[in-house]
Write a protein that holds these residues in place. Structure first.
Motif, PDB file in Angstrom:
ATOM      1  N   PHE A   3     107.910  50.313 -56.093  1.00  0.00           N
ATOM      2  CA  PHE A   3     107.674  51.416 -55.701  1.00  0.00           C
ATOM      3  C   PHE A   3     109.059  52.234 -55.692  1.00  0.00           C
ATOM      4  O   PHE A   3     110.100  51.848 -55.207  1.00  0.00           O
ATOM      5  CB  PHE A   3     107.142  51.451 -54.293  1.00  0.00           C
ATOM      6  N   ARG A   4     109.163  53.496 -56.287  1.00  0.00           N
ATOM      7  CA  ARG A   4     110.201  54.075 -56.234  1.00  0.00           C
ATOM      8  C   ARG A   4     109.959  55.628 -55.677  1.00  0.00           C
ATOM      9  O   ARG A   4     109.030  56.316 -56.073  1.00  0.00           O
ATOM     10  CB  ARG A   4     111.167  54.373 -57.641  1.00  0.00           C
ATOM     11  N   SER A   7     105.939  57.378 -53.446  1.00  0.00           N
ATOM     12  CA  SER A   7     105.575  57.153 -54.942  1.00  0.00           C
ATOM     13  C   SER A   7     104.069  56.881 -54.909  1.00  0.00           C
ATOM     14  O   SER A   7     103.409  56.529 -53.795  1.00  0.00           O
ATOM     15  CB  SER A   7     106.217  55.667 -55.086  1.00  0.00           C
ATOM     16  N   SER A   8     103.337  56.724 -56.070  1.00  0.00           N
ATOM     17  CA  SER A   8     101.981  56.677 -56.082  1.00  0.00           C
ATOM     18  C   SER A   8     101.680  55.376 -55.826  1.00  0.00           C
ATOM     19  O   SER A   8     102.173  54.419 -56.007  1.00  0.00           O
ATOM     20  CB  SER A   8     101.620  57.245 -57.730  1.00  0.00           C
ATOM     21  N   GLY A   9     100.415  55.058 -55.032  1.00  0.00           N
ATOM     22  CA  GLY A   9      99.995  53.984 -54.754  1.00  0.00           C
ATOM     23  C   GLY A   9      99.519  53.918 -53.320  1.00  0.00           C
ATOM     24  O   GLY A   9      99.161  54.821 -52.658  1.00  0.00           O
ATOM     25  N   ARG A  26      92.062  59.339 -57.051  1.00  0.00           N
ATOM     26  CA  ARG A  26      93.060  59.825 -56.559  1.00  0.00           C
ATOM     27  C   ARG A  26      94.350  59.186 -57.004  1.00  0.00           C
ATOM     28  O   ARG A  26      95.569  59.747 -57.320  1.00  0.00           O
ATOM     29  CB  ARG A  26      93.086  59.929 -55.318  1.00  0.00           C
ATOM     30  N   LEU A  27      94.200  57.946 -56.957  1.00  0.00           N
ATOM     31  CA  LEU A  27      95.518  56.907 -57.346  1.00  0.00           C
ATOM     32  C   LEU A  27      95.798  56.995 -58.913  1.00  0.00           C
ATOM     33  O   LEU A  27      97.028  57.188 -59.211  1.00  0.00           O
ATOM     34  CB  LEU A  27      95.226  55.454 -57.081  1.00  0.00           C
ATOM     35  N   GLY A  32      95.788  47.896 -61.615  1.00  0.00           N
ATOM     36  CA  GLY A  32      97.355  47.939 -62.026  1.00  0.00           C
ATOM     37  C   GLY A  32      98.000  49.201 -60.869  1.00  0.00           C
ATOM     38  O   GLY A  32      99.084  49.521 -61.310  1.00  0.00           O
ATOM     39  N   PHE A  33      97.231  49.589 -59.958  1.00  0.00           N
ATOM     40  CA  PHE A  33      98.023  50.527 -59.002  1.00  0.00           C
ATOM     41  C   PHE A  33      98.747  49.717 -58.057  1.00  0.00           C
ATOM     42  O   PHE A  33      98.597  48.488 -57.674  1.00  0.00           O
ATOM     43  CB  PHE A  33      96.870  51.274 -58.264  1.00  0.00           C
ATOM     44  N   ASN A  34     100.015  50.198 -57.652  1.00  0.00           N
ATOM     45  CA  ASN A  34     100.953  49.774 -56.704  1.00  0.00           C
ATOM     46  C   ASN A  34     100.416  49.505 -55.094  1.00  0.00           C
ATOM     47  O   ASN A  34      99.466  50.386 -54.990  1.00  0.00           O
ATOM     48  CB  ASN A  34     102.165  50.522 -56.667  1.00  0.00           C
TER      49      ASN A  34
END
Length: 345
Positions: A45-46, A66-68, A135-136, A168-170
């Motif tokens: 995550f960044r 970050s997205s996730g 949404r992700l 594959g979402f964080n």
């Protein structure tokens, strides 16, 4: 001339309100924690934006996450039991997924969190997961919270996490309060091995059947229970797990009237049968079975029956061993009949 104050790590000002965070650490500080307080050390995550641009170094609190999916633990009673990091995530997320938006509203209002809330619970989970995935996929950061405690413990959140990992979402977590763990550490019962069993069935017959699955687990058992069913559940536990087995009933954890009562299962069952249903949410901890209470070896039982059959009738021998071991009289009687038959018959 007054000297300039020495440089050093910034300090949290005295009386700082919950939810505020100290400024960024000096660049010279090095350890194994990620520079971004919301990210794991592996940098999966960044924070978006130019937070790592040394020429500007803006306040990270003003940058989007970050997205996730962020699994955020919330207090189980005392609203002060929430971390700075959890509040920061909730403020910066695009959406907060709540078990009950009204219940969560009290906590979020306390800390000035104005992020949009959407209900996500057992009854709408299947319908909501595709929307959440969408949404992700669009790069949003979503925070998942339960009414109290750590998400995914006794709720359908694990299905959402599974789907996120498949796509594959964080996924990461901001850990915190959890009533099963709080009750365990306050009970005074062994905590080196434990098993979380959640809620037992509401009906006695199904509850007893379920309890037989846990009787031989070599560790403390953790159950959740409603106040109105507590006395009945304790009575069934005493019957199926042993009335002399140590246990604890914890309620109102972290609140003003917190209580943890530790006695034998038999005594606890009698107490709540006499006193009636207590107030508050209940966690029951049942200590591990002691060696002296463990079911004896089959050869030992046979040897004891053979010894008693020398002086007692079959039924009397079976009754005596039943008292000594807690085993069923019928099973012992049938075994005693077999042992009393002449050899070769």
């Amino acid at each position: 001339m007054p000297q300039a104050p020495a440089k050093g790590p910034p300090q949290m000002p005295s009386g700082a309100r919950p939810g505020t965070m100290p400024n960024s650490r000096p660049d010279s500080a090095t350890d194994d924690v990620s520079e971004n307080p919301l990210s794991p050390p592996d940098s999966s995550f960044r924070t978006q934006g130019n937070a790592r641009d040394g020429s500007s170094k803006p306040d990270e609190r003003l940058l989007p996450l970050s997205s996730g999916l962020y699994l955020v633990a919330t207090p189980i009673g005392n609203l002060g039991d929430i971390t700075f990091r959890a509040i920061d995530i909730l403020k910066r997320a695009d959406i907060i997924l709540c078990e009950d938006t009204r219940t969560s509203g009290k906590l979020l209002s306390r800390y000035g969190v104005k992020t949009k809330r959407i209900a996500y619970h057992e009854h709408n989970a299947a319908k909501m997961r595709p929307e959440i995935m969408d949404r992700l996929g669009k790069g949003q950061a979503l925070a998942l919270i339960s009414d109290a405690g750590t998400p995914l413990i006794n709720d359908p959140g694990y299905k959402l996490v599974r789907d996120c990992k498949t796509e594959g979402f964080n996924v990461t977590a901001a850990p915190g309060a959890s009533s099963p763990i709080v009750a365990l550490v306050l009970s005074g019962l062994p905590s080196d091995h434990f098993f979380y069993a959640g809620f037992l069935p509401p009906k006695t017959s199904a509850r007893k059947k379920e309890l037989t699955r846990f009787s031989d687990i070599p560790g403390s058992l953790i159950f959740l229970e409603s106040p109105k069913r507590l006395a009945g559940s304790l009575a069934d536990m005493a019957e199926m797990l042993g009335d002399a087995r140590e246990a604890a009933v914890a309620r109102e954890l972290t609140k003003m009237f917190e209580e943890v009562r530790t006695e034998t299962l038999g005594n606890l069952a009698a107490h709540y049968a006499a006193e009636g249903a207590p107030k508050g949410e209940i966690v029951v901890i049942v200590g591990p079975q002691s060696e002296r209470d463990a079911e004896p070896d089959a050869d030992d039982i046979d040897a004891r029956l053979v010894e008693l059959l020398k002086t007692l009738r079959t039924k009397e021998a079976a009754d005596q061993v039943a008292k000594e071991t807690g085993l069923k009289k019928r099973d012992l009687y049938n075994r005693a009949l077999e042992l009393s038959k002449p050899s070769g018959a």
